[in-house]
Design a protein around this motif. Structure first.
Motif, PDB file in Angstrom:
ATOM      1  N   LEU A 422       0.980  -0.848  -0.253  1.00 19.94           N
ATOM      2  CA  LEU A 422       0.201  -0.158  -0.625  1.00 19.94           C
ATOM      3  C   LEU A 422       0.865   1.068  -0.157  1.00 19.94           C
ATOM      4  CD1 LEU A 422      -2.661  -1.302   2.538  1.00 19.94           C
ATOM      5  CD2 LEU A 422      -3.235  -0.322   0.196  1.00 19.94           C
ATOM      6  N   LEU A 423       1.702   1.382   0.643  1.00 22.80           N
ATOM      7  CA  LEU A 423       2.590   2.433   0.751  1.00 22.80           C
ATOM      8  C   LEU A 423       3.579   2.611  -0.039  1.00 22.80           C
ATOM      9  CD1 LEU A 423       4.333   2.028   4.655  1.00 22.80           C
ATOM     10  CD2 LEU A 423       2.558   3.745   3.878  1.00 22.80           C
ATOM     11  N   LYS A 429       1.981   6.720  -6.827  1.00 27.19           N
ATOM     12  CA  LYS A 429       0.807   7.780  -7.369  1.00 27.19           C
ATOM     13  C   LYS A 429       0.891   9.171  -7.441  1.00 27.19           C
ATOM     14  CE  LYS A 429      -3.235   8.744  -8.365  1.00 27.19           C
ATOM     15  NZ  LYS A 429      -3.749  10.115  -8.775  1.00 27.19           N
ATOM     16  N   HIS A 430       1.620   9.013  -5.810  1.00 29.82           N
ATOM     17  CA  HIS A 430       2.028  10.628  -6.286  1.00 29.82           C
ATOM     18  C   HIS A 430       3.258  10.879  -7.036  1.00 29.82           C
ATOM     19  CE1 HIS A 430       3.373  14.394  -3.600  1.00 29.82           C
ATOM     20  NE2 HIS A 430       4.207  14.070  -3.915  1.00 29.82           N
ATOM     21  N   MET A 431       3.719  10.744  -7.327  1.00 26.59           N
ATOM     22  CA  MET A 431       5.061  10.702  -8.335  1.00 26.59           C
ATOM     23  C   MET A 431       4.676  10.930  -9.844  1.00 26.59           C
ATOM     24  SD  MET A 431       7.952   7.401  -7.446  1.00 26.59           S
ATOM     25  CE  MET A 431       8.613   8.188  -8.856  1.00 26.59           C
ATOM     26  N   THR A 432       3.287   9.901 -10.245  1.00 24.24           N
ATOM     27  CA  THR A 432       2.561   9.643 -11.482  1.00 24.24           C
ATOM     28  C   THR A 432       1.771  11.284 -11.471  1.00 24.24           C
ATOM     29  OG1 THR A 432       1.629   7.815 -10.683  1.00 24.24           O
ATOM     30  CG2 THR A 432       3.680   7.691 -11.966  1.00 24.24           C
ATOM     31  N   SER A 433       1.427  12.061  -9.912  1.00 24.73           N
ATOM     32  CA  SER A 433      -0.117  12.152  -9.974  1.00 24.73           C
ATOM     33  C   SER A 433       0.265  13.322 -11.743  1.00 24.73           C
ATOM     34  CB  SER A 433      -0.350  13.198  -8.979  1.00 24.73           C
ATOM     35  OG  SER A 433       1.147  13.973  -8.686  1.00 24.73           O
ATOM     36  N   GLN A 434       1.396  13.956 -12.178  1.00 23.25           N
ATOM     37  CA  GLN A 434       1.516  15.289 -12.620  1.00 23.25           C
ATOM     38  C   GLN A 434       1.187  15.057 -14.080  1.00 23.25           C
ATOM     39  OE1 GLN A 434       5.271  16.796 -12.977  1.00 23.25           O
ATOM     40  NE2 GLN A 434       6.576  14.214 -13.137  1.00 23.25           N
ATOM     41  N   TRP A 435       1.357  13.278 -14.102  1.00 22.99           N
ATOM     42  CA  TRP A 435       0.775  12.701 -15.647  1.00 22.99           C
ATOM     43  C   TRP A 435      -1.051  13.014 -15.682  1.00 22.99           C
ATOM     44  CZ3 TRP A 435       3.935   7.413 -14.988  1.00 22.99           C
ATOM     45  CH2 TRP A 435       5.700   8.050 -15.501  1.00 22.99           C
ATOM     46  N   VAL A 436      -1.430  12.928 -14.769  1.00 22.45           N
ATOM     47  CA  VAL A 436      -2.657  12.477 -15.229  1.00 22.45           C
ATOM     48  C   VAL A 436      -3.265  13.914 -14.416  1.00 22.45           C
ATOM     49  CG1 VAL A 436      -5.582  11.688 -13.531  1.00 22.45           C
ATOM     50  CG2 VAL A 436      -2.943  10.207 -14.089  1.00 22.45           C
TER      51      VAL A 436
END
Length: 538
Positions: A422-423, A429-436
């Protein structure tokens, strides 16, 4: 106020094909002024109605530079083409330059430029003429049709004939005249004074060679014109290949306010557009007037509402909206083509879903205006998001499957594995948030990533549920000392579970991870089938 009838000529509006009456509205004037106005204005029949100028509109979408999903705007490069007929340019004559075979027997004189093309002696001619037909700017082959008046459109080197006696002065005869019918060669042209300077042939009667004499246009005429003569009008037509046509002088569009020009504006423009190219030229002349062609190339940014619910499999229609700034009775837009280019250059993230198209429609309200809509359909290429988000999320979700090998009674080890996964998923998810794209609603990609988190939470809840139902804590019953765990070498576990609990737990976990694998296998097969279908159709 005093009314000057001469000022009303500047208010005349060009009609579409034939001259039409102009309705003039002026402040209330005196009777005397009204009589002056009626005397200077031609009488208009009641059936004559202003129909407006027909303006042909065509768009060409060249490139989509950027699509900003967050700001909901897009940047494109495109061109607009306008064509119309202006009656005021019906008799326009401008200076033209072209290469054409030599017509004069003289050579090497002032203002002469000669060359050889294809074995023929050519000369650069510069004269005033009507351009009857001019090919498109992108046409490689074609001809330019010119209409030349033999009594007005003189050029240096033309053979002329005296149609009346031309007076002259010389040393031997202070006063004399060139007899009618004498031939000569034009040496210079003065369009302002409407005169030409002619080098006449030898005068046999006086025995002298007259070098130069000025003559008005009304007393000379071209002979042996370079073209086909129209016997009805007395003018001749010159056909010049595009390769030999040098250029022409366009009308001064800004000096005469009576020249018609389309008035329009962008409706969904975000910021100032950049004008890359602007070209306006007089394409040809006809009985209706001058056929004007205008081309404008822009780079502009427009706003568009983008719905990303299906991200990364979303499709959008980008629209450029134009609004006419003149009434329908003054300006009538006509679509020249429904196809608006090919949009051959797109960002790598996008592909063409629907070819660009253009539509002209009317907006009725207090004023009857017209609008033009240029739209193009784009669809997102999901390969990047499939590789970097879907595949990684799938393996991260499946990486917790080793919990099947851990006994249900060992809650600590199971929780350690699931919480670690989960961690890791939260960090990725935090690293790829700029792609979304950041939207207030959930997209398909957001639902999928959330499903990966729910998988780990569901497995954790499943483990805790079976421990709570089928297991009991050993610490609560240490006081009984039943003898089974009465040994210091083999410490008791935290929980003691029934034998059937392990089988149920393993079966439920295999069902959960099997469903995860099977659903992805079906989605992969559907995606590959759709992709192969598109390749076959393409």
């Amino acid at each position: 106020h005093k009314l000057n009838p001469a000022c009303f000529s500047r208010l005349a509006l060009p009609a579409m094909q034939q001259p039409a009456a102009t309705l003039l509205v002026a402040p209330r004037a005196s009777v005397r002024d009204s009589e002056m106005l009626s005397a200077s204005t031609p009488r208009v029949e009641s059936s004559s109605v202003m129909e407006g100028v027909a303006v042909g509109v065509k768009a060409n979408l060249i490139e989509v530079l950027d699509v900003d999903e967050v700001a909901e705007r897009f940047t494109v490069v495109f061109t607009l083409h306008f064509t119309w007929v202006d009656p005021l340019l019906k008799d326009y004559k401008g200076e033209v330059a072209y290469w054409y075979p030599e017509q004069s027997s003289l050579s090497g004189k002032k203002g002469r430029h000669s060359s050889k093309q294809g074995g023929a002696d050519l000369r650069l001619w510069r004269r005033r003429a009507k351009v009857l037909e001019f090919p498109r700017s992108d046409a490689r082959n074609g001809t330019v049709e010119l209409e030349v008046d033999p009594r007005e459109d003189f050029a240096v080197g033309d053979l002329v004939e005296a149609t009346a006696e031309v007076p002259y002065k010389s040393k031997k005869a202070p006063r004399g005249a060139i007899p009618q019918g004498t031939h000569g060669t034009v040496a210079s042209v003065d369009a302002d004074k409407r005169t030409v300077e002619v080098q006449w042939q030898q005068n046999a009667s006086s025995g002298e060679d007259i070098l130069m004499t000025q003559a008005s246009w009304s007393k000379v005429r071209m002979v042996a014109p370079p073209g086909e003569v129209n016997h009805e009008t007395g003018k001749f037509r010159v056909t010049v290949p595009c390769g030999r046509f040098v250029g022409k002088v366009e009308p001064d569009w800004t000096s005469n306010p009576l020249f018609f020009q389309p008035r329009w504006s962008f409706e969904n423009q975000v910021c100032d557009w950049i004008e890359l190219v602007r070209e306006r030229r007089l394409a040809s002349l006809s009985e209706q007037g001058g056929h004007v062609f205008e081309k404008i190339k822009f780079q502009a940014t427009f706003s568009e509402r983008l719905m990303l619910h299906r991200f990364p499999f979303d499709q959008h229609t980008l629209t450029i909206r134009l609004t006419a700034e003149q009434h329908y009775d003054r300006q009538q837009w006509k679509s020249l083509s429904e196809v608006a280019g090919q949009a051959s250059r797109l960002p790598t993230e996008w592909s063409l879903a629907e070819a660009p198209k253009m539509e002209v429609y009317e907006l009725r309200g207090r004023q009857t205006l017209q609008r033009c809509r240029v739209s193009v359909g784009l669809k997102r290429n999901p390969q990047f998001f499939m590789k970097h988000l879907v595949v990684v999320t799938f393996f991260l979700g499946f990486s917790s499957s080793p919990v099947v090998l851990v006994k249900p009674s060992n809650v600590e080890e199971r929780a350690t594995i699931l919480l670690t996964v989960l961690l890791v998923m939260a960090a990725y998810k935090h690293m790829t948030s700029q792609w979304v794209p950041r939207k207030p609603y959930y997209t398909w990609m957001d639902y999928y990533v959330l499903l990966g988190f729910l998988l780990q939470l569901f497995v954790l809840c499943e483990s805790l549920f079976w421990v709570w139902v089928n297991c009991r804590s050993i610490i609560d019953f240490d006081q009984e000392l039943d003898g089974f765990y009465n040994s210091t070498a083999d410490p008791p576990p935290d929980y003691e579970c029934r034998h059937i609990a392990s089988n149920l737990d393993r079966t439920s976990l295999l069902a959960i991870y099997g469903t995860w694998l099977f659903s992805h296998a079906l989605a992969l097969c559907a995606y590959l089938a759709h992709h192969c279908k598109q390749l076959c159709q393409g």
